[in-house]
Design a protein around this motif. Structure first.
Motif, PDB file in Angstrom:
ATOM      1  N   ALA A  31      29.527 -47.926  44.283  1.00 24.60           N
ATOM      2  CA  ALA A  31      28.632 -48.954  44.804  1.00 24.60           C
ATOM      3  C   ALA A  31      28.952 -49.227  46.272  1.00 24.60           C
ATOM      4  CB  ALA A  31      28.757 -50.227  43.979  1.00 24.60           C
ATOM      5  N   TYR A  32      30.236 -49.207  46.616  1.00 27.26           N
ATOM      6  CA  TYR A  32      30.669 -49.426  48.005  1.00 27.26           C
ATOM      7  C   TYR A  32      30.112 -48.328  48.903  1.00 27.26           C
ATOM      8  CZ  TYR A  32      33.845 -50.371  51.921  1.00 27.26           C
ATOM      9  OH  TYR A  32      34.367 -50.681  53.150  1.00 27.26           O
ATOM     10  N   LEU A  87      31.615 -54.541  55.069  1.00 30.88           N
ATOM     11  CA  LEU A  87      31.622 -53.079  55.151  1.00 30.88           C
ATOM     12  C   LEU A  87      31.874 -52.601  56.574  1.00 30.88           C
ATOM     13  CD1 LEU A  87      28.527 -52.352  52.869  1.00 30.88           C
ATOM     14  CD2 LEU A  87      30.879 -51.736  52.363  1.00 30.88           C
ATOM     15  N   LEU A  88      31.192 -53.253  57.521  1.00 32.16           N
ATOM     16  CA  LEU A  88      31.314 -52.841  58.917  1.00 32.16           C
ATOM     17  C   LEU A  88      32.698 -53.161  59.488  1.00 32.16           C
ATOM     18  CD1 LEU A  88      27.789 -54.082  60.010  1.00 32.16           C
ATOM     19  CD2 LEU A  88      28.492 -51.710  59.846  1.00 32.16           C
ATOM     20  N   GLN A  89      33.261 -54.279  59.087  1.00 26.31           N
ATOM     21  CA  GLN A  89      34.575 -54.662  59.597  1.00 26.31           C
ATOM     22  C   GLN A  89      35.687 -53.800  59.003  1.00 26.31           C
ATOM     23  OE1 GLN A  89      34.924 -58.886  58.937  1.00 26.31           O
ATOM     24  NE2 GLN A  89      33.030 -59.310  60.043  1.00 26.31           N
ATOM     25  N   LYS A  90      35.603 -53.559  57.709  1.00 24.35           N
ATOM     26  CA  LYS A  90      36.619 -52.700  57.077  1.00 24.35           C
ATOM     27  C   LYS A  90      36.471 -51.255  57.536  1.00 24.35           C
ATOM     28  CE  LYS A  90      37.714 -55.287  52.880  1.00 24.35           C
ATOM     29  NZ  LYS A  90      37.809 -55.238  51.403  1.00 24.35           N
ATOM     30  N   TYR A 121      35.156 -45.685  55.920  1.00 30.44           N
ATOM     31  CA  TYR A 121      34.834 -44.276  56.139  1.00 30.44           C
ATOM     32  C   TYR A 121      34.807 -43.896  57.619  1.00 30.44           C
ATOM     33  CZ  TYR A 121      33.257 -44.789  51.303  1.00 30.44           C
ATOM     34  OH  TYR A 121      33.195 -45.052  49.962  1.00 30.44           O
ATOM     35  N   ALA A 122      35.085 -44.854  58.512  1.00 30.43           N
ATOM     36  CA  ALA A 122      35.047 -44.620  59.968  1.00 30.43           C
ATOM     37  C   ALA A 122      33.651 -44.211  60.433  1.00 30.43           C
ATOM     38  CB  ALA A 122      36.090 -43.575  60.373  1.00 30.43           C
ATOM     39  N   TRP A 123      32.632 -44.796  59.829  1.00 28.08           N
ATOM     40  CA  TRP A 123      31.241 -44.485  60.187  1.00 28.08           C
ATOM     41  C   TRP A 123      30.696 -45.416  61.267  1.00 28.08           C
ATOM     42  CZ3 TRP A 123      28.829 -44.089  54.586  1.00 28.08           C
ATOM     43  CH2 TRP A 123      29.323 -42.923  53.968  1.00 28.08           C
TER      44      TRP A 123
END
Length: 210
Positions: free
Chosen positions: A151-152, A185-188, A191-193
């Motif tokens: 889901a993540y 998601l963006l802060q963590k 996946y370095a995306w």
């Protein structure tokens, strides 16, 4: 090389010291011990730990609640998986004895007792949350050595999709992707995306574009 019969003397002596009368090979049971009015105690012996030994012990539970399995502590499966095997035996209500070293010293790893599952509410909640958070069925059951679409990961992909044309603010990303936890998601950035271009604005990295 150690034999099953080599395990009998130390196991016998251990229970004799506990006040039991012990006899070997009684009605297909490797070891049977009696003490007073207590139910019989049965021990199944093997030079290695395997499914056959566990199945034998499960079968002996139809005779008595006091069932042990005994094997050398050097048994490969026990050395690799002792925590999980201990949990399995605990659930079955089977005790575990290991015979240690050249001295063949008996060590009690688990005492047989009825198992009462309390469950894990935290783990159950995580399971249900993950199930409900996934869109569709993207993984074949039994897959190994493959990337699992969690889901993540799905949410991260949806955030990446709205950023493919350029940088956006966090509120814009949240609205366009329909992902409430977009900020996390963006802060963590597991996946370095993603990369921040200014306060509250993000764009894709080269890896994110790929």
């Amino acid at each position: 090389m150690i034999k099953e019969t080599d395990l009998y003397p130390p196991i016998r002596n251990y229970f004799v010291q506990q006040g039991y009368e012990v006899k070997g090979e009684v009605k297909h049971c490797d070891v049977v011990a009696m003490r007073g009015d207590e139910p019989p105690l049965v021990v199944e012996l093997k030079t290695t730990l395997n499914l056959e030994l566990i199945m034998q012990a499960a079968d002996r539970l139809s005779l008595t609640p006091n069932v042990y399995i005994a094997f050398p502590s050097s048994a490969p499966l026990w050395k690799r998986q002792w925590r999980r095997l201990r949990v399995l035996c605990k659930r079955l209500g089977v005790g575990v004895l290991t015979v240690e070293g050249k001295a063949l010293k008996v060590k009690v790893r688990l005492v047989p007792a009825p198992y009462h599952s309390r469950g894990s509410k935290k783990r159950l909640k995580r399971l249900v949350t993950e199930f409900e958070g996934r869109v569709g069925d993207q993984n074949a059951g039994g897959s190994t050595h493959k990337t699992i679409i969690t889901a993540y990961r799905q949410d991260a992909l949806r955030c990446a999709a709205v950023l493919k044309m350029g940088a956006l603010t966090l509120p814009e990303i949240r609205v366009q992707s329909n992902i409430e936890r977009a900020g996390i998601l963006l802060q963590k950035n597991h996946y370095a995306w993603f990369e921040r271009v200014s306060r509250g604005s993000y764009q894709l990295t080269e890896m994110g574009h790929e």
